[in-house]
Design an enzyme around this catalytic site. Structure first.
Site, PDB file in Angstrom:
ATOM      1  N   SER A   1      67.076  94.842  37.887  1.00  0.00           N
ATOM      2  CA  SER A   1      68.262  95.699  38.017  1.00  0.00           C
ATOM      3  C   SER A   1      68.193  96.984  37.186  1.00  0.00           C
ATOM      4  CB  SER A   1      69.513  94.930  37.629  1.00  0.00           C
ATOM      5  OG  SER A   1      69.804  93.969  38.617  1.00  0.00           O
TER       6      SER A   1
ATOM      7  N   VAL B   1      67.254  90.894  35.492  1.00  0.00           N
ATOM      8  CA  VAL B   1      66.977  89.450  35.364  1.00  0.00           C
ATOM      9  C   VAL B   1      65.522  89.135  35.040  1.00  0.00           C
ATOM     10  CG1 VAL B   1      68.870  88.412  36.694  1.00  0.00           C
ATOM     11  CG2 VAL B   1      66.803  89.147  37.874  1.00  0.00           C
TER      12      VAL B   1
HETATM   13  O1  DON Z   1      69.156  91.208  43.564  1.00  0.00           O
HETATM   14  C1  DON Z   1      68.890  90.505  42.612  1.00  0.00           C
HETATM   15  O2  DON Z   1      69.470  89.460  42.397  1.00  0.00           O
HETATM   16  C2  DON Z   1      67.807  90.983  41.666  1.00  0.00           C
HETATM   17  N1  DON Z   1      66.833  91.758  42.400  1.00  0.00           N
HETATM   18  C3  DON Z   1      68.354  91.857  40.585  1.00  0.00           C
HETATM   19  C4  DON Z   1      69.459  91.217  39.783  1.00  0.00           C
HETATM   20  C5  DON Z   1      69.464  91.580  38.353  1.00  0.00           C
HETATM   21  O3  DON Z   1      68.491  92.041  37.794  1.00  0.00           O
HETATM   22  C6  DON Z   1      70.684  91.219  37.589  1.00  0.00           C
HETATM   23  N2  DON Z   1      70.545  91.599  36.192  1.00  0.00           N
HETATM   24  N3  DON Z   1      70.650  91.075  35.189  1.00  0.00           N
END
Ligand code: DON
Length: 306
Positions: free
Chosen positions: A61, A258
């Site tokens: 993210s 994440v």
């Molecule tokens: O779409 C998703 O779930 C991941 N590509 C990105 C989510 C994410 O990084 C949330 N952050 N902490």
């Protein structure tokens, strides 16, 4: 500075509770949880690192800060017709607000908002062209031409991306999308799968710490006003429903992913990247947050004062 971050890295190495690596993207579940890296990049060009600062990780993210920057470059203020700029108070992949708010995501950092931003950047192009543009932008701000997408992570996200597909189709049902949902999702999954290390990420954030100019290259990336606004969005929304806690403990604009990375900005002072793959229950790096909390305390860099 070297002393400070060496000390922080040593303290983090001694922690027994390092959080849990993300498991809903199978490829991320394989990352060894004990790794830690921190890089502090200063506007004068000095770079300080501790830990495995050359190890690549999935920025996830954190990429949303850069796609937002690109989208603002294309649409300017009109972007805010499609995405809000309020904290959501809900998890990053939540769908509940979308129905009440007629498919307009609360902010560009929750998944629904970033998927909308991906639709904006696509603007009738093929996903491949748009991904090339995003990568070129990352290489430009990080001043490093080696930055690439980890295809294994992208495929892993695509295969397990039912929640994001739901968000995208739900928004499309309001007639908001200009491109096919599959193209938008493909673009989103791939930009989340960009692999970088903390040195590259701290350098990439420098324009936000330096009124819009990347001091390593001398190039202006955005206006001072836009840099200030992107920072304010990171402060309010960069850690989802953990944004209040992050502001309380660290006091810096920051964006988590994440993959365990966090990019934080101390305006006028530094751009900081940390990486520790174990997450807290909200999905933000557990030790990454602790490391930034210590750094902010030792440097007095909190935007709220010493
Ligand atoms: O779409 C998703 O779930 C991941 N590509 C990105 C989510 C994410 O990084 C949330 N952050 N902490």
């Amino acid at each position: 500075m070297q002393q400070i971050i060496d000390d922080i890295a040593a303290q983090m190495a001694s922690k027994t509770d390092k959080g849990k690596v993300a498991s809903y993207i199978p490829q991320l579940a394989q990352v060894a949880p004990e790794q830690f890296a921190i890089t502090v990049a200063l506007p004068d060009g000095a770079i300080y690192s501790a830990g495995c600062a050359k190890t690549l990780f999935s920025i996830q993210s954190i990429s949303k800060v850069f796609t937002l920057t690109l989208a603002l470059g294309k649409l300017g203020e009109r972007l805010w017709n499609r995405v809000g700029r309020e904290p959501s108070g809900d998890p990053f992949n939540s769908i509940v607000q979308l129905e009440h708010e007629n498919g307009k995501p609360r902010n560009p950092f929750i998944n629904a908002g970033a998927i909308t931003v991906a639709d904006i950047i696509l603007q009738g192009h093929q996903p491949k062209e748009t991904l090339a543009e995003i990568l070129q932008f990352m290489r430009f701000v990080a001043n490093d031409d080696t930055i690439s997408i980890d295809e294994k992570v992208a495929r892993s996200e695509l295969e397990t991306g039912d929640r994001n597909a739901s968000l995208a189709h739900f928004m499309a049902s309001f007639g908001h999308f200009e491109n096919p949902v599959d193209s938008v999702l493909g673009t989103y999954f791939h930009h989340c799968s960009i692999a970088m290390n903390t040195i590259q990420l701290a350098t990439a954030g420098l324009f936000l710490a330096n009124d819009g100019v990347n001091p390593t290259t001398g190039y202006r990336v955005v206006s001072p006003k836009r840099a200030k606004r992107i920072n304010s969005l990171m402060l309010m929304c960069g850690h989802y429903d953990g944004s209040g806690e992050f502001a309380f403990r660290v006091g810096l604009p920051g964006k988590s992913g994440v993959g365990g990375g966090i990019m934080a900005v101390a305006p006028g002072k530094a751009s900081i990247a940390v990486w520790a793959p174990g997450l807290d229950p909200i999905g933000n790096s557990k030790l990454g947050t602790q490391a930034l909390e210590l750094l902010a305390r030792k440097t007095g860099w909190s935007v709220f004062g010493q």
